[in-house]
Design a protein around this motif. Structure first.
Motif, PDB file in Angstrom:
ATOM      1  N   THR A  57      43.836  39.638  41.377  1.00  0.00           N
ATOM      2  CA  THR A  57      44.904  40.452  40.787  1.00  0.00           C
ATOM      3  C   THR A  57      44.462  41.903  40.599  1.00  0.00           C
ATOM      4  O   THR A  57      45.168  42.683  39.971  1.00  0.00           O
ATOM      5  N   GLY A  58      43.279  42.235  41.107  1.00  0.00           N
ATOM      6  CA  GLY A  58      42.779  43.596  40.999  1.00  0.00           C
ATOM      7  C   GLY A  58      42.013  43.890  39.732  1.00  0.00           C
ATOM      8  O   GLY A  58      41.672  45.041  39.458  1.00  0.00           O
ATOM      9  N   VAL A  59      41.720  42.870  38.933  1.00  0.00           N
ATOM     10  CA  VAL A  59      40.965  43.055  37.692  1.00  0.00           C
ATOM     11  C   VAL A  59      39.501  42.734  37.965  1.00  0.00           C
ATOM     12  O   VAL A  59      39.167  41.621  38.367  1.00  0.00           O
ATOM     13  N   GLU A  60      38.654  43.722  37.761  1.00  0.00           N
ATOM     14  CA  GLU A  60      37.218  43.519  37.943  1.00  0.00           C
ATOM     15  C   GLU A  60      36.637  42.949  36.655  1.00  0.00           C
ATOM     16  O   GLU A  60      36.830  43.511  35.580  1.00  0.00           O
ATOM     17  N   LEU A  61      35.970  41.829  36.772  1.00  0.00           N
ATOM     18  CA  LEU A  61      35.367  41.154  35.630  1.00  0.00           C
ATOM     19  C   LEU A  61      33.929  40.852  36.015  1.00  0.00           C
ATOM     20  O   LEU A  61      33.678  40.276  37.079  1.00  0.00           O
ATOM     21  N   SER A  62      33.002  41.238  35.182  1.00  0.00           N
ATOM     22  CA  SER A  62      31.596  41.001  35.511  1.00  0.00           C
ATOM     23  C   SER A  62      31.262  39.516  35.387  1.00  0.00           C
ATOM     24  O   SER A  62      31.965  38.757  34.714  1.00  0.00           O
ATOM     25  N   LYS A  63      30.171  39.155  36.025  1.00  0.00           N
ATOM     26  CA  LYS A  63      29.675  37.780  35.935  1.00  0.00           C
ATOM     27  C   LYS A  63      29.382  37.419  34.476  1.00  0.00           C
ATOM     28  O   LYS A  63      29.740  36.337  34.010  1.00  0.00           O
ATOM     29  N   ASP A  64      28.752  38.347  33.762  1.00  0.00           N
ATOM     30  CA  ASP A  64      28.441  38.092  32.346  1.00  0.00           C
ATOM     31  C   ASP A  64      29.706  37.913  31.518  1.00  0.00           C
ATOM     32  O   ASP A  64      29.763  37.031  30.654  1.00  0.00           O
ATOM     33  N   ALA A  65      30.726  38.730  31.775  1.00  0.00           N
ATOM     34  CA  ALA A  65      31.972  38.635  31.011  1.00  0.00           C
ATOM     35  C   ALA A  65      32.680  37.312  31.278  1.00  0.00           C
ATOM     36  O   ALA A  65      33.165  36.664  30.348  1.00  0.00           O
ATOM     37  N   SER A  66      32.727  36.895  32.545  1.00  0.00           N
ATOM     38  CA  SER A  66      33.407  35.630  32.856  1.00  0.00           C
ATOM     39  C   SER A  66      32.634  34.447  32.295  1.00  0.00           C
ATOM     40  O   SER A  66      33.232  33.478  31.821  1.00  0.00           O
ATOM     41  N   ARG A  67      31.321  34.521  32.301  1.00  0.00           N
ATOM     42  CA  ARG A  67      30.526  33.443  31.707  1.00  0.00           C
ATOM     43  C   ARG A  67      30.728  33.368  30.204  1.00  0.00           C
ATOM     44  O   ARG A  67      30.815  32.283  29.638  1.00  0.00           O
ATOM     45  N   GLU A  68      30.832  34.516  29.552  1.00  0.00           N
ATOM     46  CA  GLU A  68      31.049  34.507  28.103  1.00  0.00           C
ATOM     47  C   GLU A  68      32.402  33.879  27.763  1.00  0.00           C
ATOM     48  O   GLU A  68      32.526  33.173  26.764  1.00  0.00           O
ATOM     49  N   ILE A  69      33.404  34.088  28.605  1.00  0.00           N
ATOM     50  CA  ILE A  69      34.714  33.469  28.393  1.00  0.00           C
ATOM     51  C   ILE A  69      34.591  31.950  28.484  1.00  0.00           C
ATOM     52  O   ILE A  69      35.108  31.217  27.649  1.00  0.00           O
ATOM     53  N   VAL A  70      33.889  31.469  29.482  1.00  0.00           N
ATOM     54  CA  VAL A  70      33.756  30.025  29.695  1.00  0.00           C
ATOM     55  C   VAL A  70      32.822  29.387  28.670  1.00  0.00           C
ATOM     56  O   VAL A  70      33.125  28.333  28.125  1.00  0.00           O
ATOM     57  N   TYR A  71      31.697  30.023  28.387  1.00  0.00           N
ATOM     58  CA  TYR A  71      30.713  29.450  27.471  1.00  0.00           C
ATOM     59  C   TYR A  71      31.050  29.691  26.001  1.00  0.00           C
ATOM     60  O   TYR A  71      30.497  29.032  25.130  1.00  0.00           O
ATOM     61  N   GLY A  72      31.922  30.656  25.721  1.00  0.00           N
ATOM     62  CA  GLY A  72      32.268  30.968  24.345  1.00  0.00           C
ATOM     63  C   GLY A  72      31.210  31.779  23.622  1.00  0.00           C
ATOM     64  O   GLY A  72      31.280  31.956  22.404  1.00  0.00           O
ATOM     65  N   MET A  73      30.251  32.274  24.361  1.00  0.00           N
ATOM     66  CA  MET A  73      29.156  33.088  23.830  1.00  0.00           C
ATOM     67  C   MET A  73      28.420  33.668  25.030  1.00  0.00           C
ATOM     68  O   MET A  73      28.614  33.192  26.151  1.00  0.00           O
ATOM     69  N   PRO A  74      27.570  34.654  24.825  1.00  0.00           N
ATOM     70  CA  PRO A  74      26.779  35.153  25.955  1.00  0.00           C
ATOM     71  C   PRO A  74      25.968  34.007  26.596  1.00  0.00           C
ATOM     72  O   PRO A  74      25.465  33.120  25.892  1.00  0.00           O
ATOM     73  N   TYR A  75      25.884  34.030  27.904  1.00  0.00           N
ATOM     74  CA  TYR A  75      25.224  32.964  28.644  1.00  0.00           C
ATOM     75  C   TYR A  75      23.780  32.751  28.180  1.00  0.00           C
ATOM     76  O   TYR A  75      23.344  31.611  27.994  1.00  0.00           O
ATOM     77  N   ALA A  76      23.052  33.838  27.974  1.00  0.00           N
ATOM     78  CA  ALA A  76      21.655  33.709  27.536  1.00  0.00           C
ATOM     79  C   ALA A  76      21.556  32.986  26.193  1.00  0.00           C
ATOM     80  O   ALA A  76      20.637  32.190  25.977  1.00  0.00           O
TER      81      ALA A  76
END
Length: 102
Positions: A57-76
């Motif tokens: 859809t033209g929205v750039e989302l970083s790998k870290d941002a998408s992981r935080e959405i899925v994990y509910g917290m920063p991946y690390a």
């Protein structure tokens, strides 16, 4: 099958996805490698698919941002709290069944 509008389908799919994320959050004991070995996808796959959908859809989302959405917290942070070292058996099963696109 019930006739659903496109908006209903989108809303129901979004609700199911949110419920899946809640379920995975509650089941932090389930390791990604186990999910990959049994189902062929894991939390990281979900975050990649989320990022791909945003990009379509033209929205750039970083790998870290998408992981935080899925994990509910920063991946690390999730890794430090919940990820265990994979056993040799888990690693062997992963290598034997690894999807070609991972």
């Amino acid at each position: 099958m019930a006739e659903l509008s496109d908006d209903q389908k989108r809303d129901f799919e979004a609700a199911a996805f949110r419920r899946l994320l809640r379920h995975l959050s509650e089941r932090s004991d389930v390791q990604n490698i186990d999910m990959m070995n049994l189902a062929g996808f894991c939390r990281n796959c979900l975050s990649n698919w989320y990022r791909d959908a945003a990009a379509e859809t033209g929205v750039e989302l970083s790998k870290d941002a998408s992981r935080e959405i899925v994990y509910g917290m920063p991946y690390a942070e999730w890794q430090a709290k919940h990820q265990r070292e994979a056993t040799d058996a888990q690693k062997a099963a992963f290598e034997a069944s690894r999807p070609r696109d991972h």
